[in-house]
Design a protein around this motif. Structure first.
Motif, PDB file in Angstrom:
ATOM      1  N   GLU A  83       1.058   3.920  -3.177  1.00  0.00           N
ATOM      2  CA  GLU A  83       0.598   5.291  -2.922  1.00  0.00           C
ATOM      3  C   GLU A  83       1.733   6.293  -3.098  1.00  0.00           C
ATOM      4  OE1 GLU A  83      -1.279   5.024   0.902  1.00  0.00           O
ATOM      5  OE2 GLU A  83      -3.192   4.361   0.032  1.00  0.00           O
ATOM      6  N   ARG A  84       2.927   5.861  -2.709  1.00  0.00           N
ATOM      7  CA  ARG A  84       4.098   6.707  -2.844  1.00  0.00           C
ATOM      8  C   ARG A  84       4.399   6.944  -4.335  1.00  0.00           C
ATOM      9  NH1 ARG A  84       9.313   5.064  -3.311  1.00  0.00           N
ATOM     10  NH2 ARG A  84      10.912   6.347  -2.323  1.00  0.00           N
ATOM     11  N   ASP A  95       8.031   0.085   4.037  1.00  0.00           N
ATOM     12  CA  ASP A  95       7.381   1.332   4.468  1.00  0.00           C
ATOM     13  C   ASP A  95       8.115   1.988   5.629  1.00  0.00           C
ATOM     14  OD1 ASP A  95       6.692  -0.529   6.333  1.00  0.00           O
ATOM     15  OD2 ASP A  95       4.551  -0.061   6.375  1.00  0.00           O
ATOM     16  N   GLY A 154       1.887   9.295  -5.678  1.00  0.00           N
ATOM     17  CA  GLY A 154       1.674  10.445  -4.800  1.00  0.00           C
ATOM     18  C   GLY A 154       2.178  11.757  -5.390  1.00  0.00           C
ATOM     19  N   VAL A 196      -6.483  -3.529  -4.724  1.00  0.00           N
ATOM     20  CA  VAL A 196      -6.305  -2.248  -5.403  1.00  0.00           C
ATOM     21  C   VAL A 196      -7.545  -1.977  -6.253  1.00  0.00           C
ATOM     22  CG1 VAL A 196      -4.853  -0.907  -6.972  1.00  0.00           C
ATOM     23  CG2 VAL A 196      -3.829  -2.661  -5.519  1.00  0.00           C
ATOM     24  N   LYS A 214      -1.998   6.147 -12.703  1.00  0.00           N
ATOM     25  CA  LYS A 214      -2.958   7.070 -12.098  1.00  0.00           C
ATOM     26  C   LYS A 214      -4.363   6.494 -12.053  1.00  0.00           C
ATOM     27  CE  LYS A 214      -0.903  11.553 -12.148  1.00  0.00           C
ATOM     28  NZ  LYS A 214      -0.514  12.640 -13.032  1.00  0.00           N
ATOM     29  N   SER A 217      -7.743   3.496  -5.079  1.00  0.00           N
ATOM     30  CA  SER A 217      -7.416   3.300  -3.671  1.00  0.00           C
ATOM     31  C   SER A 217      -6.724   1.952  -3.478  1.00  0.00           C
ATOM     32  CB  SER A 217      -8.688   3.340  -2.825  1.00  0.00           C
ATOM     33  OG  SER A 217      -9.518   2.258  -3.200  1.00  0.00           O
ATOM     34  N   VAL A 218      -5.939   1.869  -2.417  1.00  0.00           N
ATOM     35  CA  VAL A 218      -5.266   0.621  -2.074  1.00  0.00           C
ATOM     36  C   VAL A 218      -5.695   0.249  -0.662  1.00  0.00           C
ATOM     37  CG1 VAL A 218      -3.057  -0.583  -1.917  1.00  0.00           C
ATOM     38  CG2 VAL A 218      -3.275   1.394  -3.426  1.00  0.00           C
ATOM     39  N   LYS A 224       0.851  -1.199   0.000  1.00  0.00           N
ATOM     40  CA  LYS A 224       0.000   0.000   0.000  1.00  0.00           C
ATOM     41  C   LYS A 224       0.893   1.257   0.000  1.00  0.00           C
ATOM     42  CE  LYS A 224      -3.304   2.362   3.107  1.00  0.00           C
ATOM     43  NZ  LYS A 224      -4.350   2.870   2.215  1.00  0.00           N
ATOM     44  N   TYR A 225       1.880   1.243   0.895  1.00  0.00           N
ATOM     45  CA  TYR A 225       2.788   2.384   0.997  1.00  0.00           C
ATOM     46  C   TYR A 225       3.491   2.630  -0.340  1.00  0.00           C
ATOM     47  CZ  TYR A 225       6.997   4.985   2.386  1.00  0.00           C
ATOM     48  OH  TYR A 225       8.009   5.901   2.479  1.00  0.00           O
TER      49      TYR A 225
END
Lengths: 306, 504
Positions: free
Chosen positions: B129-130, B181, B133, B160, B145, B149-150, B125-126
């Motif tokens: 999203e990173r 993470d 981000g 995902v 893009k 959401s994760v 997830k980290y």
């Protein structure tokens, strides 16, 4: 420094070194904001000066390494390279220059100075390429480039890696220096005090040692200081030819990647180094030659009188 | 000096050199490893490269150097893209896709990071999203893009959700590193799950990778690798010739190939995804006219160009798609080399007397040579080319950002980048509603066949429209010393898996 600061920022945008084709305008703007290059130049300059006052050269834009630490690490290569090249060039230049002056009226004396003229005129990278072609690619006696990953843990390996670069710089810098030594020696040889000393019965060698060297060394010191700075610059260039991870590499890659903090850091350091060398040379000259000290105090007296 | 005396003067140095040569020969003979030819599993492989990463974090810089050294070696993705451009699961042990194609549920492999921290759904997830981000300027950010959401389902399961179906999703995930993470700053350090761990990073010099003894997968065939970086191509070649490096990842100067070949080195030629192209600003006249673009295309003898630049290696292409992609069509002759046809097309378009245009030429790579070639070719059909050499920086500002140009040269390196033709705001401004629809629909396709069919249609169309002049596809050339095996051939998008490389 101010000029450099502005020129760097006018010439390019560091963001473009980081993004790739496909980046949106918003991403480009966000990256610029992260680097702080979206602010007005005067604002960037003020914060840079603020940083410098606390002895902080900042952080690289691209790899986020501390520029000061990085310069120190790179000096592991550049400093020995400069000092060894300088020492070797002096070792070459002093006897060659002296001999060329002493025998200036013979054909081999002329040949010596001609060779030194030639050596000084060749670009340093060209000498490097030639030496690599012959000694590395041809005879395989020296590596063609690179520096041990263990730095100076194994001094033998490190010295071996530096041998060709040192020889390269010393050939060029030494030839340059030899011409100065030659003219300084010619100068001394023609001086009255030397003849006077010979007249008192001293041998040529004693007279030269007692009077000549002391007189000749003073102008040489400032030349040596300049030469040391030139050697440093030569080292910066030759690092490229021999793939040495020194300050020169840091500067060139920094320019390529528009990494302003790195470029500013290296140039600031080099400028400071040249100034310090000049200062040391001045002090040394005054210590050796009392006349320089006198002239200084003489000036003061004149000022006081006025 | 008589000639005999001259010989005598030269004889001494020559003999000295000969003696040195013999000495050097003995020395190298002694130091060479046993000639058994058996690969040595403990040997450290030294890889020479000119592609030094600007930093070690893929989200802070579009440098392909970081892909070359880290992707698949130090960091792993949920999927791996093989050297043949296939997608296979890596950290995603199992994948479930919802019927609407919007939710991907991944079950994670039982892996751990180099720091010893086990891989969990939180790390995934980290990482994702990173990657997408705000801070990220990763090269492939836009393709991901679609991630809406994760969600962490449990320690080893992550879900995902996408905003719209994306058939390339798993392929694109192949480039995204799963990082720890808790790793913190990754621009100078690394913590991945790969077969190698970062041992040493010397900016401007080298990156050393050591074998990860606790690797969850199969152990590498070598005892570690060092990427040795060279800013100067000659220095790199010298290093290879003197045995300082075992192989080079990419040879950009074909002139030296003969020397390596005769010295017993292996020349490994694979296919690349780097397309050299003349980009035309189709927003402005005369490049808004298809006939003019086709005329330019037909006026250029690309075969001759490829010979001149790559010594006959590489390939002619007639579109943005290289043979390594599923929707490849052989379009090399779609706009054939035919100066008479070119003149005819120009006359039909109202340019019987030709015209003049400026090509903005980046000062890097082969572009200026290519520009000179184009200039002489186009002069033959009455078109005058003015060459304007600019830096890469200026290119990004003038051409890419401001779109203030007539024509430009560029090497487009990415795989699957035909999508640029579906974006009318892209720097060349190609605007064809059909192509946009097909490319958009292809991404939403439910099967690979459907996707392939749609992109192939777009592929044909951009070629028919001569949207750009695709000059050639670069070869992927690597050079390796004798006894080195397991070197990846193709190196899609700078991917370079080192775990199979061995040396005797």
């Amino acid at each position: 420094m101010t000029i450099l600061f502005v020129v760097l920022r006018v010439l390019g945008n560091p963001v473009f070194a980081l993004i790739s084709v496909g980046a949106t305008d918003a991403e480009i703007a966000a990256a610029a904001a992260r680097l702080g290059v979206d602010r007005p130049i005067w604002e960037q300059f003020l914060s840079y000066v603020g940083q410098l006052l606390s002895f902080d050269l900042g952080q690289s834009f691209t790899n986020h390494l501390n520029v000061g630490d990085e310069i120190v690490r790179r000096l592991n290569v550049t400093l020995p390279l400069t000092m060894l090249s300088f020492a070797l060039s002096v070792l070459i230049a002093v006897p060659v220059g002296f001999f060329a002056a002493w025998k200036s009226r013979t054909w081999y004396g002329t040949a010596f100075s001609a060779v030194s003229q030639l050596g000084g005129a060749i670009p340093v990278f060209w000498v490097g390429i030639l030496l690599v072609a012959v000694l590395s690619l041809g005879w395989r006696v020296f590596p063609a480039g690179g520096f041990p990953r263990t730095d100076w843990d194994d001094p033998g390996a490190a010295l071996y890696a530096l041998t060709l670069p040192v020889i390269t710089i010393a050939i060029v810098a030494g030839s340059d220096l030899a011409r100065y030594v030659r003219s300084a020696t010619l100068d001394i040889l023609g001086q009255q005090y030397l003849r006077a000393a010979r007249a008192t019965g001293q041998s040529f060698a004693t007279a030269l040692w007692r009077h000549g060297v002391r007189n000749g060394v003073v102008p040489l010191i400032s030349i040596l200081a300049i030469q040391l700075s030139t050697t440093f610059v030569g080292a910066v260039i030759i690092e490229r030819v021999f793939a040495l991870p020194g300050l020169g590499d840091m500067l060139l890659v920094g320019i390529k990647e528009q990494d302003f903090p790195s470029v500013q850091g290296v140039l600031l350091f080099s400028t400071a180094l040249v100034l310090v060398l000049g200062f040391i040379a001045d002090v040394l000259q005054r210590l050796i030659d009392p006349r320089l000290r006198d002239s200084l105090s003489g000036n003061r007296r004149v000022k006081a009188a006025a | 000096m008589t000639s005999r005396r001259l010989t005598r003067y030269l004889a001494a140095p020559a003999m000295a050199s000969a003696a040195l040569l013999v000495l050097a020969g003995c020395a190298s003979g002694d130091s060479s490893p046993s000639g058994s030819g058996e690969p040595d599993a403990a040997a450290e492989i030294v890889i020479g490269s000119q592609n030094e990463p600007t930093n070690l974090d893929q989200i802070f810089g579009g440098s392909s150097g970081v892909t070359e050294v880290f992707t698949g070696n130090v960091y792993e993705g949920l999927f791996r893209i093989t050297d043949d451009a296939e997608v296979e699961p890596l950290l995603a042990d199992e994948t479930e896709v919802s019927d609407d194609g919007l939710v991907y549920t991944f079950t994670l492999a039982d892996a751990a990071f180099h720091s010893g921290d086990p891989l969990t759904a939180d790390d995934v997830k980290y990482s994702l999203e990173r990657f997408v981000g705000e801070e990220s300027i990763a090269a492939r950010k836009n393709q991901l893009k679609v991630i809406d959401s994760v969600e962490v389902v449990d320690d080893s399961t992550v879900a995902v959700t996408l905003t719209q179906p994306s058939i390339s999703f798993t392929y694109n995930l192949g480039y995204v590193w799963i990082v720890n993470d808790e790793a913190g700053e990754l621009t100078t350090t690394a913590d991945g799950t790969g077969p190698y761990a970062l041992a040493d990073y010397r900016k401007g010099d080298s990156i050393t990778l050591e074998v990860n003894d606790d690797y969850w997968g199969e152990a590498p065939a070598n005892g570690g690798v060092v990427y040795q970086y060279y800013a100067d191509p000659t220095a790199l070649n010298n290093a290879l010739l003197t045995g300082a490096v075992d192989l080079v990842t990419s040879q950009s100067n074909p002139d030296s190939l003969a020397e390596f070949e005769s010295a017993g080195f292996q020349i490994i030629e694979g296919t690349s995804t780097t397309k050299e192209l003349l980009g035309l600003n189709t927003r402005i006249a005369p490049f808004d006219d298809v006939a003019v673009r086709k005329a330019l295309y037909s006026a250029i003898d690309r075969e001759k160009l490829l010979d001149a630049i790559w010594d006959g290696r590489g390939e002619l292409i007639g579109s943005m798609v290289p043979p390594s992609e599923p929707w490849y069509l052989d379009l090399a002759d779609n706009n054939p080399y035919d100066p008479q046809l070119a003149e005819q097309l120009l006359a039909d378009a109202g340019y019987a007397d030709g015209f003049t245009f400026t090509v903005d030429t980046p000062d890097s790579g082969v572009h200026s040579t290519v520009a000179e070639f184009l200039k002489s070719e186009l002069a033959k059909v009455g078109v005058t080319v003015e060459i304007n050499i600019i830096t890469d920086d200026e290119w990004y500002q003038k051409v890419y950002t401001d779109k203030n140009f007539e024509a430009t040269l560029q090497g487009h390196v990415n795989d699957r980048d035909i999508n640029f033709y579906g974006n009318p705001d892209f720097y060349w401004g190609y605007d064809n509603a059909d192509v946009q629809t097909w490319l958009a629909e292809s991404e939403a396709a439910s099967t690979v066949e459907e996707q392939t069919e749609l992109i192939a249609k777009a592929n044909q169309q951009i070629s028919d429209d001569a949207a750009s002049v695709w000059l050639y596809l670069n070869p992927q050339l690597r050079i390796a010393a004798e006894g080195v095996t397991g070197v990846p051939e193709n190196g899609l998008n700078s991917l370079f898996y080192v775990y199979d490389i061995t040396k005797a």
